[in-house]
Design a protein around this motif. Structure first.
Motif, short mmCIF file in Angstrom:
data_model
loop_
_atom_site.label_atom_id
_atom_site.label_comp_id
_atom_site.label_asym_id
_atom_site.label_seq_id
_atom_site.Cartn_x
_atom_site.Cartn_y
_atom_site.Cartn_z
N LYS A 48 13.23 -1.43 16.18
CA LYS A 48 14.62 -1.05 16.34
C LYS A 48 15.33 -1.01 14.99
O LYS A 48 15.09 -1.85 14.13
N GLY A 49 16.19 -0.03 14.83
CA GLY A 49 16.99 0.07 13.62
C GLY A 49 16.23 0.56 12.41
O GLY A 49 16.71 0.42 11.28
N VAL A 50 15.04 1.14 12.63
CA VAL A 50 14.23 1.59 11.50
C VAL A 50 13.62 2.96 11.79
O VAL A 50 13.41 3.33 12.95
N GLU A 51 13.36 3.68 10.72
CA GLU A 51 12.55 4.90 10.79
C GLU A 51 11.47 4.79 9.73
O GLU A 51 11.74 4.50 8.57
N TYR A 52 10.24 4.99 10.15
CA TYR A 52 9.10 4.93 9.23
C TYR A 52 8.81 6.33 8.70
O TYR A 52 8.71 7.29 9.47
N ILE A 53 8.71 6.42 7.39
CA ILE A 53 8.26 7.65 6.74
C ILE A 53 6.80 7.41 6.39
O ILE A 53 6.50 6.57 5.53
N VAL A 54 5.90 8.11 7.05
CA VAL A 54 4.50 7.75 7.06
C VAL A 54 3.64 8.83 6.42
O VAL A 54 3.80 10.02 6.72
N ALA A 55 2.75 8.41 5.54
CA ALA A 55 1.79 9.37 4.96
C ALA A 55 0.85 9.86 6.05
O ALA A 55 0.48 9.13 6.97
N GLU A 56 0.45 11.12 5.95
CA GLU A 56 -0.31 11.72 7.05
C GLU A 56 -1.73 11.17 7.16
O GLU A 56 -2.26 10.54 6.24
N ASN A 57 -2.29 11.41 8.33
CA ASN A 57 -3.68 11.14 8.64
C ASN A 57 -4.04 9.68 8.37
O ASN A 57 -3.33 8.77 8.73
N LYS A 58 -5.17 9.45 7.68
CA LYS A 58 -5.69 8.09 7.50
C LYS A 58 -4.87 7.25 6.53
O LYS A 58 -5.08 6.04 6.43
N MET A 59 -3.91 7.87 5.84
CA MET A 59 -3.04 7.09 4.95
C MET A 59 -1.84 6.49 5.68
O MET A 59 -0.95 5.93 5.05
N GLY A 60 -1.84 6.60 7.01
CA GLY A 60 -0.77 5.96 7.78
C GLY A 60 -0.54 6.53 9.16
O GLY A 60 -0.39 5.79 10.13
N GLU A 61 -0.53 7.83 9.29
CA GLU A 61 -0.15 8.50 10.54
C GLU A 61 -0.99 8.05 11.74
O GLU A 61 -0.46 7.86 12.84
N ILE A 62 -2.30 7.87 11.54
CA ILE A 62 -3.19 7.59 12.67
C ILE A 62 -2.89 6.25 13.34
O ILE A 62 -3.35 6.02 14.47
#
Length: 366
Positions: A48-62
């Motif tokens: 709650k109260g957060v948005e994750y900016i995530v690197a794609e694929n195996k660097m975070g997204e998965i």
């Protein structure tokens, strides 16, 4: 207002630990233990109260699902990720005005991120590398989630932390030189953040007394002894007549050296009574899980708690509040909790307990 959290994973970090490679900078092998660490982190991470900016694929997204609000950003390489991906993604985090960067990796990853952000925003490490000398790492994945939650709630403290690293080629040769690369911003709460490693100059008289006591009283002829890394432990081997790499893991049968520079798989093949001789890391207090990752969970399951011999000089012990255990398995961590008798001289001992924060307390995550 939503807190923007930049999140990235170095999938290669830590892959050299179990095989005794003492680093992962020159490896392109994914660390099979990283997914579990990320799962442990995300099980407690704020939603709650957060948005994750995530690197794609195996660097975070998965690792993310619809339980989280997240946006995926591209990387440079889709399959074999490199430090250039880390640097590229970190620049994107700054462009997108992230409030904090959370990363899974080791000192090399911390260095790459710091080279971009300097002190612009805080960074927080989920420990998953081989080398974690820097002061931006939480003790465990769960501890990283607790710190991040407290940060989002406005309860954590901003602090300065050293970015440290060693030359891996020299490290593998037994030459240990830590270099300071800069001072980063990080966040801390309680004692969930690991302090940067501190090297202590040992007193040779103390080392002599410790080694003589262990050799004369604790080493039996018909049992295996796994010697951890560190100059205090290696002094015992030196007294037995062996000179080994002080960063490596060695095995004796009684007082006879069986093999030096062993890896996780060598240790798995040992049978019979197994003893472990360890020294904690100065200031950090890690006994298991930093600098001796060759001694992995399946090996530790074969070792009784009363078969762990801990040695330390008094000067090092004075820098440590408690002993930290990070086996890679939270259930196994509990097996090794408690109070230990540390050998600091000939028939001289100091009692020290393990850190409480190796297990998660419900009150800390509310």
């Amino acid at each position: 207002m939503l807190k923007k959290i930049g999140f990235l994973v170095n999938p290669i970090a830590g892959s050299g630990g179990r095989i005794g490679h003492k680093g992962s900078d020159d490896l392109y092998i994914e660390n099979l233990e990283t997914p579990l660490k990320i799962k442990r982190f995300l099980s407690l991470a704020p939603k709650k109260g957060v948005e994750y900016i995530v690197a794609e694929n195996k660097m975070g997204e998965i690792y993310f699902n619809n339980d989280f609000k997240f946006t995926v950003i591209e990387t440079l390489n889709k399959e074999k990720t490199t430090r250039e991906d880390t640097i590229y993604v970190t620049n994107r985090f700054l462009e997108l005005k992230c409030d904090i960067i959370v990363f899974a990796g080791g000192d090399g990853t911390a260095r790459d991120i710091y080279s971009v952000v300097d002190q612009k925003i805080p960074i927080l490490g989920i420990p998953s590398g081989v080398k974690m000398h820097s002061g931006v790492f939480a003790n465990t994945p769960e501890a990283a989630a607790i710190i991040l939650t407290k940060y989002v709630n406005g309860e954590a403290t901003l602090t300065d932390a050293e970015i440290l690293d060693v030359d891996e080629e020299e490290y593998r040769k037994g030459r240990y030189e830590v270099k300071l690369y800069g001072i980063a911003k990080t966040v801390t709460f309680g004692n969930y953040l690991t302090p940067s490693k501190e090297e202590i100059i040992s007193n040779e008289e103390e080392l002599e007394a410790i080694a003589e006591y262990v050799i004369n009283n604790l080493i039996r002829d018909n049992e295996y002894y796994i010697f951890g890394s560190g100059s205090t432990v290696k002094y015992i081997l030196k007294k037995l007549g062996y000179k080994t790499n002080f960063l490596a893991i060695d095995v004796t049968y009684g007082k006879k050296l069986v093999k030096t520079s062993v890896n996780y798989y060598d240790l798995l093949n040992l049978t019979g009574e197994l003893n472990l001789i360890l020294t904690p890391i100065g200031k950090q207090g890690f006994l298991i899980g930093r600098g001796n990752q060759e001694i992995g969970p399946e090996v530790l399951q074969k070792i009784r708690r009363d078969k762990i011999i801990i040695v330390s000089t008094r000067s090092k012990l004075n820098t440590i509040e408690c002993l930290r255990i990070d086996t890679g398995n939270p259930l196994l961590d509990r097996k090794f909790q408690g109070i230990y008798k540390v050998i600091v001289g000939y028939e001289e001992f100091v009692a020290i307990k393990t850190c409480d924060n190796t297990s998660v307390v419900d009150n800390d995550i509310t």
